[in-house]
Motif scaffolding. Structure first.
Motif, PDB file in Angstrom:
ATOM      1  N   ASN A 244      41.923   2.232   0.354  1.00  0.00           N
ATOM      2  CA  ASN A 244      40.886   3.160   0.326  1.00  0.00           C
ATOM      3  C   ASN A 244      40.946   4.289  -0.876  1.00  0.00           C
ATOM      4  OD1 ASN A 244      39.845   6.071   2.099  1.00  0.00           O
ATOM      5  ND2 ASN A 244      38.357   4.467   1.634  1.00  0.00           N
TER       6      ASN A 244
ATOM      7  N   LEU B 127      38.675  -5.434  11.968  1.00  0.00           N
ATOM      8  CA  LEU B 127      37.933  -4.139  11.772  1.00  0.00           C
ATOM      9  C   LEU B 127      36.519  -4.303  12.900  1.00  0.00           C
ATOM     10  CD1 LEU B 127      37.603  -1.888   8.892  1.00  0.00           C
ATOM     11  CD2 LEU B 127      35.336  -2.915   9.894  1.00  0.00           C
TER      12      LEU B 127
ATOM     13  N   ALA C 158      44.379  -7.328   9.505  1.00  0.00           N
ATOM     14  CA  ALA C 158      43.419  -6.435  10.394  1.00  0.00           C
ATOM     15  C   ALA C 158      42.401  -6.702  10.845  1.00  0.00           C
ATOM     16  CB  ALA C 158      43.521  -5.049   9.498  1.00  0.00           C
TER      17      ALA C 158
ATOM     18  N   PHE D 164      38.091  -0.704   1.414  1.00  0.00           N
ATOM     19  CA  PHE D 164      39.460  -0.926   1.528  1.00  0.00           C
ATOM     20  C   PHE D 164      39.998  -1.714   0.443  1.00  0.00           C
ATOM     21  CE2 PHE D 164      38.459  -0.079   6.227  1.00  0.00           C
ATOM     22  CZ  PHE D 164      39.014   0.990   6.236  1.00  0.00           C
TER      23      PHE D 164
ATOM     24  N   ASP E 278      41.441 -11.280   4.314  1.00  0.00           N
ATOM     25  CA  ASP E 278      42.225 -10.009   4.794  1.00  0.00           C
ATOM     26  C   ASP E 278      41.707  -9.528   6.193  1.00  0.00           C
ATOM     27  OD1 ASP E 278      44.041 -10.177   2.472  1.00  0.00           O
ATOM     28  OD2 ASP E 278      42.504  -9.381   1.186  1.00  0.00           O
ATOM     29  N   LEU E 279      40.353  -9.618   6.292  1.00  0.00           N
ATOM     30  CA  LEU E 279      40.076  -8.554   7.486  1.00  0.00           C
ATOM     31  C   LEU E 279      39.096  -9.704   8.354  1.00  0.00           C
ATOM     32  CD1 LEU E 279      38.578  -5.282   5.877  1.00  0.00           C
ATOM     33  CD2 LEU E 279      40.851  -5.939   6.889  1.00  0.00           C
TER      34      LEU E 279
ATOM     35  N   VAL F  84      39.985  -5.115  -0.434  1.00  0.00           N
ATOM     36  CA  VAL F  84      41.009  -6.110   0.085  1.00  0.00           C
ATOM     37  C   VAL F  84      39.752  -7.423  -0.271  1.00  0.00           C
ATOM     38  CG1 VAL F  84      42.120  -5.012   1.713  1.00  0.00           C
ATOM     39  CG2 VAL F  84      40.000  -5.881   2.507  1.00  0.00           C
TER      40      VAL F  84
ATOM     41  N   PRO G  35      33.443  -3.288   4.769  1.00  0.00           N
ATOM     42  CA  PRO G  35      34.816  -3.273   4.783  1.00  0.00           C
ATOM     43  C   PRO G  35      35.557  -3.434   3.821  1.00  0.00           C
ATOM     44  CG  PRO G  35      33.836  -3.910   6.837  1.00  0.00           C
ATOM     45  CD  PRO G  35      32.670  -4.188   5.729  1.00  0.00           C
ATOM     46  N   GLU G  36      35.319  -4.777   3.179  1.00  0.00           N
ATOM     47  CA  GLU G  36      36.376  -5.079   2.016  1.00  0.00           C
ATOM     48  C   GLU G  36      36.147  -4.416   0.885  1.00  0.00           C
ATOM     49  OE1 GLU G  36      34.305  -7.688   3.803  1.00  0.00           O
ATOM     50  OE2 GLU G  36      35.656  -9.305   4.278  1.00  0.00           O
TER      51      GLU G  36
ATOM     52  N   ARG H  74      48.452  -0.408   3.970  1.00  0.00           N
ATOM     53  CA  ARG H  74      47.663  -1.369   3.023  1.00  0.00           C
ATOM     54  C   ARG H  74      46.239  -0.822   2.929  1.00  0.00           C
ATOM     55  NH1 ARG H  74      47.343  -7.965   2.760  1.00  0.00           N
ATOM     56  NH2 ARG H  74      45.888  -7.856   0.997  1.00  0.00           N
ATOM     57  N   LEU H  75      45.846  -0.566   4.076  1.00  0.00           N
ATOM     58  CA  LEU H  75      44.297   0.013   4.186  1.00  0.00           C
ATOM     59  C   LEU H  75      44.281   1.051   3.434  1.00  0.00           C
ATOM     60  CD1 LEU H  75      43.136  -1.389   7.786  1.00  0.00           C
ATOM     61  CD2 LEU H  75      42.722  -2.339   5.530  1.00  0.00           C
TER      62      LEU H  75
END
Ligand SMILES: [Zn+2]
Length: 212
Positions: free
Chosen positions: A29, A60, A58, A74, A80-81, A76, A70-71, A24-25
């Motif tokens: 990306n 991170l 996940a 990726f 999510d993270l 998301v 990060p969101e 999914r990541l």
């Protein structure tokens, strides 16, 4: 956190496998790199759903650098993270506790340690090693955990930019710490195949996450 949260809880239904979480990541990306519009679900409905409880897929460990959100990279959204960020993507006791909590209480199946190109903290650690640089306040102490990665990268002397090699080494060391030198609460789910730890480096210009 109340004391009763310290007890392991059952794996919540609906968590993906470590491999599904990783895919999914990777897909998110790839969409980011391809300039696909970032449209995570941030609706009222999603907020109300999340108000009942979180189930991030996940955890991170990343750098505080403003370019590596990060969101975004990726693709998301909310819920999510589970994220631990500090300059140089290092983990102190509070960070490690956060990671452990995400695995123990939220049954997160994947931990990603994400370094990035041109990391200022790693560059500063490189200056300490190669130029005997000093940094004021708590910055010096923040950089200290990165020094072994710089020294190892310098010893390896494999050519190329020392900072970029140290970035990669810094990620590898954190991955190793989580895979080998951590608490049973992280080691046991890994041995059962319920948890995976992976490292990666984010490339600023291309937007690409390079998996190590
Ligand atoms: Zn950084």
């Amino acid at each position: 956190m109340p004391a009763e949260s310290a007890q392991p809880i059952a794996q919540p239904a609906g968590q993906p496998t470590p491999e599904e979480a990783l895919q999914r990541l990777i897909a998110g990306n790839a969409a980011f790199v391809a300039d696909a519009p970032h449209e995570p679900d941030i609706s009222r409905q999603r907020r109300l759903e999340l108000a009942q409880g979180q189930q991030p897929f996940a955890t991170l460990v990343g750098c505080s650098d403003s370019r590596v959100g990060p969101e975004q990279l990726f693709g998301v959204g909310l819920g999510d993270l589970f994220i631990v960020r500090s300059a140089g993507n290092n983990v102190d006791a509070a960070g490690m506790g956060s990671i452990e909590y995400s695995v123990m209480a939220l049954s997160v199946p994947l931990i990603v340690v994400l370094g990035h190109e041109k990391c200022g903290a790693v560059a500063a650690a490189t200056d300490v090693v190669t130029k005997d640089a000093r940094f004021p306040g708590s910055i010096g102490r923040m950089i200290e955990p990165i020094l072994p990665a710089v020294i190892a990268a310098e010893r390896a002397g494999a050519g190329g930019d020392l900072i970029e090699r140290a970035v990669e080494e810094n990620v590898r060391r954190m991955v190793e710490r989580l895979q080998v030198y951590s608490e049973p609460m992280l080691l046991e789910p890994q041995s059962r195949g319920e948890l995976k730890v992976v490292g990666a480096v984010y490339e600023l210009a291309t937007g690409k996450v390079r998996w190590l």
